[in-house]
Design a protein around this motif. Sequence first.
Motif, short mmCIF file in Angstrom:
data_model
loop_
_atom_site.label_atom_id
_atom_site.label_comp_id
_atom_site.label_asym_id
_atom_site.label_seq_id
_atom_site.Cartn_x
_atom_site.Cartn_y
_atom_site.Cartn_z
N LEU A 1 0.82 -1.21 0.00
CA LEU A 1 0.00 0.00 0.00
C LEU A 1 0.86 1.26 0.00
O LEU A 1 0.57 2.22 -0.72
CB LEU A 1 -0.93 -0.01 1.22
CG LEU A 1 -1.97 -1.14 1.26
CD1 LEU A 1 -2.74 -1.10 2.57
CD2 LEU A 1 -2.91 -1.04 0.08
N ALA A 2 1.93 1.25 0.80
CA ALA A 2 2.80 2.44 0.88
C ALA A 2 3.52 2.68 -0.44
O ALA A 2 3.57 3.82 -0.93
CB ALA A 2 3.81 2.26 2.01
N GLY A 3 4.08 1.63 -1.03
CA GLY A 3 4.79 1.78 -2.30
C GLY A 3 3.88 2.26 -3.40
O GLY A 3 4.23 3.15 -4.19
N GLY A 4 2.67 1.70 -3.47
CA GLY A 4 1.72 2.11 -4.50
C GLY A 4 1.24 3.53 -4.30
O GLY A 4 1.12 4.30 -5.26
N LEU A 5 0.98 3.89 -3.04
CA LEU A 5 0.48 5.23 -2.75
C LEU A 5 1.54 6.29 -3.05
O LEU A 5 1.23 7.35 -3.60
CB LEU A 5 0.04 5.32 -1.28
CG LEU A 5 -0.72 6.59 -0.88
CD1 LEU A 5 -2.00 6.74 -1.70
CD2 LEU A 5 -1.03 6.57 0.61
N VAL A 6 2.79 6.01 -2.70
CA VAL A 6 3.88 6.96 -2.98
C VAL A 6 4.01 7.17 -4.48
O VAL A 6 4.13 8.31 -4.96
CB VAL A 6 5.20 6.46 -2.38
CG1 VAL A 6 6.39 7.25 -2.94
CG2 VAL A 6 5.19 6.58 -0.86
N THR A 7 3.97 6.08 -5.24
CA THR A 7 4.06 6.18 -6.70
C THR A 7 2.92 7.01 -7.26
O THR A 7 3.14 7.91 -8.09
CB THR A 7 4.04 4.78 -7.34
OG1 THR A 7 5.06 3.97 -6.77
CG2 THR A 7 4.26 4.87 -8.84
N LEU A 8 1.71 6.72 -6.82
CA LEU A 8 0.53 7.42 -7.33
C LEU A 8 0.57 8.91 -7.00
O LEU A 8 0.35 9.76 -7.88
CB LEU A 8 -0.74 6.80 -6.75
CG LEU A 8 -2.07 7.47 -7.14
CD1 LEU A 8 -2.28 7.42 -8.64
CD2 LEU A 8 -3.23 6.81 -6.41
N LEU A 9 0.85 9.24 -5.75
CA LEU A 9 0.85 10.63 -5.34
C LEU A 9 1.94 11.43 -6.03
O LEU A 9 1.73 12.59 -6.43
CB LEU A 9 0.99 10.73 -3.81
CG LEU A 9 -0.20 10.22 -3.00
CD1 LEU A 9 0.08 10.35 -1.50
CD2 LEU A 9 -1.49 10.95 -3.37
N LEU A 10 3.12 10.83 -6.17
CA LEU A 10 4.21 11.52 -6.87
C LEU A 10 3.85 11.79 -8.33
O LEU A 10 4.10 12.87 -8.86
CB LEU A 10 5.50 10.70 -6.79
CG LEU A 10 6.34 10.83 -5.52
CD1 LEU A 10 7.54 9.89 -5.59
CD2 LEU A 10 6.81 12.27 -5.34
N ARG A 11 3.26 10.79 -8.98
CA ARG A 11 2.90 10.95 -10.38
C ARG A 11 1.80 12.00 -10.55
O ARG A 11 1.86 12.85 -11.46
CB ARG A 11 2.46 9.60 -10.97
CG ARG A 11 1.98 9.67 -12.41
CD ARG A 11 3.03 10.21 -13.35
NE ARG A 11 2.50 10.34 -14.71
CZ ARG A 11 2.92 11.22 -15.59
NH1 ARG A 11 3.91 12.05 -15.29
NH2 ARG A 11 2.39 11.28 -16.79
N LEU A 12 0.79 11.97 -9.69
CA LEU A 12 -0.28 12.96 -9.78
C LEU A 12 0.24 14.37 -9.50
O LEU A 12 -0.17 15.33 -10.15
CB LEU A 12 -1.41 12.61 -8.79
CG LEU A 12 -2.22 11.35 -9.11
CD1 LEU A 12 -3.24 11.09 -8.02
CD2 LEU A 12 -2.90 11.45 -10.47
N ALA A 13 1.15 14.49 -8.53
CA ALA A 13 1.76 15.78 -8.24
C ALA A 13 2.59 16.28 -9.42
O ALA A 13 2.58 17.47 -9.74
CB ALA A 13 2.62 15.68 -6.98
N ALA A 14 3.31 15.35 -10.06
CA ALA A 14 4.11 15.73 -11.23
C ALA A 14 3.23 16.23 -12.36
O ALA A 14 3.58 17.18 -13.07
CB ALA A 14 4.95 14.53 -11.69
N ILE A 15 2.06 15.59 -12.54
CA ILE A 15 1.12 16.04 -13.57
C ILE A 15 0.55 17.41 -13.21
O ILE A 15 0.46 18.31 -14.05
CB ILE A 15 -0.03 15.01 -13.73
CG1 ILE A 15 0.51 13.69 -14.27
CG2 ILE A 15 -1.12 15.56 -14.64
CD1 ILE A 15 -0.50 12.56 -14.22
#
Length: 206
Positions: free
Chosen positions: A175-189
């Motif tokens: 959950l932590a790895g997936g959430l970090v990836t998702l939040l970073l990508r959404l923030a980058a967008i």
Amino acid sequence: MDTFFYWFDHLGVAVFAVSGTLLAFRKNMDGFGVVVLASATAVGGGTVRDLILDLPVFWAYDPTYIYTILAAAFTTILWLRLRDYIHQKTLLIADAIGLAFFTVMGAQKALEAGFPAVVCVVMGTVTACFGGMLRDVLARDIPMVLKGELYATTCLVGGSVYVLLAPYTALTALLAGGLVTLLLRLAAIRWQWSLNVFHEHNEGHR
């Protein structure tokens, strides 16, 4: 826990199949084009990962993944038939969710096979990025991984979080790895984060 990972993997396949179908819709492809793009997006990265790690290609010995792709594509087609237009941001968000799923699942599979931590992080990145890259190439778009905003970097960070936490608690790591990836990508967008290594230059000046 193995059952949870299995269905979590199917969910990732479904999300990336939706992403492929959305792009096929934007490119006005026919039914065959939809299936090709959805399939390439959903299993392209995992196929490359398994070939590199010399493991059985996951969808070849478990055809339920193919049914998952078809079901996700068909459901998305039904939804899209009610709409005349799909915003580019919808595709980006769907891609970001798929990226998060496949980053941790790719790293998890390599870790389960006994590979070193750094290889697991790289395999998570390959799993997450290659299917989307193949999708974009087939659709004649510039692959998202080559555009300005952070893409593969988010997978490297999320995969690292997963690998660091996995020895202690598998579910929390996932959950932590997936959430970090998702939040970073959404923030980058959202804020157009990038890792620029060259200054802007004018071709006319030498």
